[in-house]
Design a protein around this motif. Structure first.
Motif, PDB file in Angstrom:
ATOM      1  N   ASN A 148       2.628   7.142   3.803  1.00 35.94           N
ATOM      2  CA  ASN A 148       1.568   7.555   2.852  1.00 35.94           C
ATOM      3  C   ASN A 148       1.250   6.871   1.659  1.00 35.94           C
ATOM      4  O   ASN A 148      -0.037   6.816   1.239  1.00 35.94           O
ATOM      5  CB  ASN A 148       2.236   9.209   2.414  1.00 35.94           C
ATOM      6  N   TYR A 149       2.092   6.140   0.973  1.00 36.39           N
ATOM      7  CA  TYR A 149       1.883   5.314  -0.338  1.00 36.39           C
ATOM      8  C   TYR A 149       1.234   4.143   0.323  1.00 36.39           C
ATOM      9  O   TYR A 149       0.531   3.452  -0.258  1.00 36.39           O
ATOM     10  CB  TYR A 149       3.071   5.366  -0.840  1.00 36.39           C
ATOM     11  N   ARG A 150       1.551   3.520   1.634  1.00 38.13           N
ATOM     12  CA  ARG A 150       1.180   2.226   2.000  1.00 38.13           C
ATOM     13  C   ARG A 150      -0.474   2.635   2.229  1.00 38.13           C
ATOM     14  O   ARG A 150      -1.279   1.654   2.104  1.00 38.13           O
ATOM     15  CB  ARG A 150       1.645   1.987   3.376  1.00 38.13           C
ATOM     16  N   LYS A 151      -0.920   3.811   2.579  1.00 37.38           N
ATOM     17  CA  LYS A 151      -2.396   4.117   2.679  1.00 37.38           C
ATOM     18  C   LYS A 151      -3.041   4.391   1.173  1.00 37.38           C
ATOM     19  O   LYS A 151      -4.014   4.108   1.197  1.00 37.38           O
ATOM     20  CB  LYS A 151      -2.631   5.386   3.467  1.00 37.38           C
ATOM     21  N   ALA A 152      -2.098   5.234   0.390  1.00 41.41           N
ATOM     22  CA  ALA A 152      -2.677   5.501  -0.967  1.00 41.41           C
ATOM     23  C   ALA A 152      -3.081   4.229  -2.003  1.00 41.41           C
ATOM     24  O   ALA A 152      -3.910   4.508  -2.382  1.00 41.41           O
ATOM     25  CB  ALA A 152      -1.962   6.653  -1.643  1.00 41.41           C
ATOM     26  N   VAL A 153      -2.193   3.299  -1.745  1.00 37.17           N
ATOM     27  CA  VAL A 153      -2.192   2.279  -2.783  1.00 37.17           C
ATOM     28  C   VAL A 153      -3.130   1.422  -2.454  1.00 37.17           C
ATOM     29  O   VAL A 153      -3.033   0.736  -1.120  1.00 37.17           O
ATOM     30  CB  VAL A 153      -0.747   1.466  -2.881  1.00 37.17           C
ATOM     31  N   GLN A 154      -4.141   0.976  -3.333  1.00 31.94           N
ATOM     32  CA  GLN A 154      -5.307  -0.044  -2.831  1.00 31.94           C
ATOM     33  C   GLN A 154      -4.931  -1.108  -3.617  1.00 31.94           C
ATOM     34  O   GLN A 154      -4.834  -1.190  -4.962  1.00 31.94           O
ATOM     35  CB  GLN A 154      -6.486   0.679  -3.225  1.00 31.94           C
ATOM     36  N   VAL A 155      -5.029  -2.495  -2.767  1.00 32.84           N
ATOM     37  CA  VAL A 155      -4.872  -3.696  -3.671  1.00 32.84           C
ATOM     38  C   VAL A 155      -5.758  -4.471  -2.968  1.00 32.84           C
ATOM     39  O   VAL A 155      -6.205  -4.393  -1.757  1.00 32.84           O
ATOM     40  CB  VAL A 155      -3.275  -4.230  -2.909  1.00 32.84           C
TER      41      VAL A 155
END
Length: 306
Positions: free
Chosen positions: A221-228
């Motif tokens: 979920n956080y791999r998708k949510a975090v934008q870099v």
């Protein structure tokens, strides 16, 4: 002639005013419907703003690690001219973006902030997350089946020593003591008091809802949510952003993400330096052995030939 024109214009104006009044009269007869509609829409807008969970955007920036020598330490730079090791490549922001969003780095963040456990306070319409404000803490002692760890349960604090445990269907499981190991078919856990435990407040609202999620699912979920993303193609600065209903939580996640990325970069550099030291020590030992062998051969040659 001028008087006739003025008379005609006055008649036209009167006709316009009469027509406008007629048009207004067509709608004014429905004024009750307009008032009721306005009240309904204003009420819906109030309810939407009151009970819809707001989402906050947190942003940060990070200077990516120097990848000039592609991870090769300065100690080995002198060996490049000898052809022992190859030359390095320039910074690659795209690679660093993938590293930051890797399962390893995100997993470190999840473990450090204990993100697989979430605490909520029950509301009349919706539950609100109480990040860093929960009066209790959950500690997973042993996980028996990580794939089936997703669960939801309620805890009602009775006093400084005891609490009632309810399952997802709000059926009472039992009464337990704080710091006592509780075993179910999927994991073993214990409940402890936090610094936010206030008995007077607990008596007014004793219920805390705990959600325990699968670690792998949280990481995904956080791999998708975090934008870099890099600021531009030639920049070594990356921008990080995350949307969350709790702004403090989003900021902590981004801060921890930067910290874990830097820890990983330092660990990589230390590992390369350690391997470089081992390599140089082995080569020096080999060279010393070869020199000693050559010296022995020279000594023997001199002895044989006086």
């Amino acid at each position: 002639m001028e008087k006739n024109n003025e008379f005609l214009s006055s008649i036209e104006n009167n006709e316009d005013s009469i027509n406008l009044r007629d048009e207004l009269d067509k709608y004014l007869q429905y004024w009750r419907l307009f008032v009721v509609s306005a009240v309904i829409f204003l009420s819906l807008a109030f309810l939407y703003l009151r009970y819809t969970t707001p989402v906050y955007l947190a942003k940060g920036a990070i200077l990516i690690k120097d990848n000039k020598n592609a991870g090769i330490s300065e100690e080995l730079a002198a060996f490049e001219d000898l052809g022992i090791i190859g030359g390095g490549t320039a910074n690659n922001p795209e690679n660093e973006v993938e590293i930051i969003k890797s399962r390893k780095i995100i997993g470190y963040v999840v473990d450090s902030l204990n993100l697989e456990i979430t605490y909520f306070k029950k509301g009349r319409v919706k539950n609100s997350e109480i990040y860093k404000k929960s009066p209790i803490k959950i500690e997973l002692v042993e996980i028996l089946d990580n794939k089936k760890i997703d669960t939801l349960f309620n805890i009602n604090t009775l006093n400084n020593d005891n609490f009632d445990l309810y399952d997802e269907e709000n059926i009472k499981v039992g009464t337990y003591k704080f710091n006592q190991n509780i075993v179910n078919q999927f994991f073993t856990f214990k409940v402890s008091k936090s610094n936010n435990l206030n008995i007077e407040e607990i008596e007014k609202d004793p219920e805390v809802i705990i959600k325990i999620s699968n670690r792998d699912a949280i990481i995904d979920n956080y791999r998708k949510a975090v934008q870099v993303a890099p600021i531009n193609k030639n920049s070594s600065v990356l921008t990080l952003s995350l949307q969350d209903a709790v702004v403090d939580k989003a900021e902590d996640i981004l801060d921890e993400l930067v910290k874990q990325y830097n820890y990983d970069a330092i660990a990589d550099k230390n590992q390369v330096s350690q391997k470089t030291k081992v390599f140089i020590d082995e080569r020096l030992l080999k060279i010393g052995e070869d020199l000693a062998l050559i010296q022995d051969k020279v000594t023997n040659y001199k002895d044989k030939n006086n």
